[in-house]
Design a protein around this motif. Sequence first.
Motif, short mmCIF file in Angstrom:
data_model
loop_
_atom_site.label_atom_id
_atom_site.label_comp_id
_atom_site.label_asym_id
_atom_site.label_seq_id
_atom_site.Cartn_x
_atom_site.Cartn_y
_atom_site.Cartn_z
N ARG A 129 0.87 -1.26 -0.07
CA ARG A 129 0.16 0.03 -0.05
C ARG A 129 0.80 1.26 -0.04
O ARG A 129 2.06 1.19 0.26
N THR A 130 0.22 2.34 -0.11
CA THR A 130 1.06 3.76 -0.28
C THR A 130 1.75 3.85 1.07
O THR A 130 2.95 4.50 0.81
N GLU A 131 1.32 3.70 2.04
CA GLU A 131 2.07 3.63 3.22
C GLU A 131 2.49 2.65 3.75
O GLU A 131 2.95 2.38 5.09
N ILE A 134 7.41 -1.07 1.57
CA ILE A 134 7.99 -0.70 0.52
C ILE A 134 8.13 0.63 0.31
O ILE A 134 9.35 1.19 0.11
N ASN A 135 7.12 1.45 0.15
CA ASN A 135 7.15 2.85 0.10
C ASN A 135 7.70 3.58 1.03
O ASN A 135 8.50 4.74 1.03
N LEU A 136 7.51 3.13 2.38
CA LEU A 136 8.28 3.72 3.44
C LEU A 136 9.92 3.51 3.33
O LEU A 136 10.75 4.54 3.70
N LEU A 156 -0.51 -0.83 -5.42
CA LEU A 156 -1.92 -1.70 -5.08
C LEU A 156 -2.95 -1.24 -5.95
O LEU A 156 -2.85 -0.08 -6.59
N HIS A 157 -3.89 -2.31 -6.08
CA HIS A 157 -5.00 -2.00 -6.80
C HIS A 157 -4.80 -1.76 -8.54
O HIS A 157 -5.24 -1.13 -8.99
N ASN A 158 -3.61 -2.67 -8.84
CA ASN A 158 -3.35 -2.83 -10.43
C ASN A 158 -3.05 -4.16 -10.94
O ASN A 158 -2.94 -5.10 -9.88
#
Length: 292
Positions: A129-131, A134-136, A156-158
């Motif tokens: 997810r955005t948070e 991986i993104n962190l 996510l969601h793709n």
Amino acid sequence: MEQSWKKAKAVFAGALGPPLFWLVAFFLVPMGIVWAYSFGENRGLTEIVIDGTFQNYARVFEPLYLLIFWKSAWTAALTTLFCLILGFPVALAITFAPSKLKAWLLLLVMLPFWTNLLVRTYALIAVLRTEGYINLTLGWIWTRLTGAAFTPLELLHNNFAVVVGLVYVHLPFMVLPLYSALDRLDRSLLEASLDLGAGHLRTLFSVVVPMALPGIASGVVITFIPALGAYLTPDLLGGPESQMIANVIERQFKRANDWPFGAALSFVLMYLTFLAIAVQAVSARTRKAAEP
């Protein structure tokens, strides 16, 4: 002698009876009912009339549903390819690991089966997810290197998330058949190949891979078929453009209340599964007949 054979038949029938009853009552009969629904049509909100129509199967060949089938097959094929690329080195490493370590490595491969698929999928959501982790992590590295703000990646969601999720779920299905085939290799052939001057890569592709073809074929089928009919992973990780055929089938039964068409879609998917198994069986028989 005749009396003992009669006793053996009775024991055999007694052992076979309960599982056979279970198979017929809770698998074949329900499947037969759904198959009959595929030749019916809705009359009103709750009534289904089985009148032998092929209209539902004709709808399957509409461009929209053919595209969804094609996308599902492509996603399953991509998942199988990634599982093969990732799983082959893992199976090879387990094969040549020390005996004491081999059991622990196999345990690690099978460990995901001990956890519910829903729990594992939500854990993957926490990673992608955005948070998520991986993104962190990428944001922390980017900020330290450049000092600029980091724009989170859309993981996510793709379609990317669906393929990652399917590989994550089905990788053990590829590793175990590969390991079973590789573990039976005649290692003297590997030593002979190296002694004759072939490098490790040439030995891998010229000796190991051809001898592991039965395991590769089994792993491909065992991975491709469940990935083709996957429902939970694309439902939770995918977006509106990432839905697969199982999600469409679910909507026909639950939301659209079109059980006949949902049944037809289900059985077309089953026919494709049988076709994949038949192709694998014919391929295995041809390969076995070609062996000296």
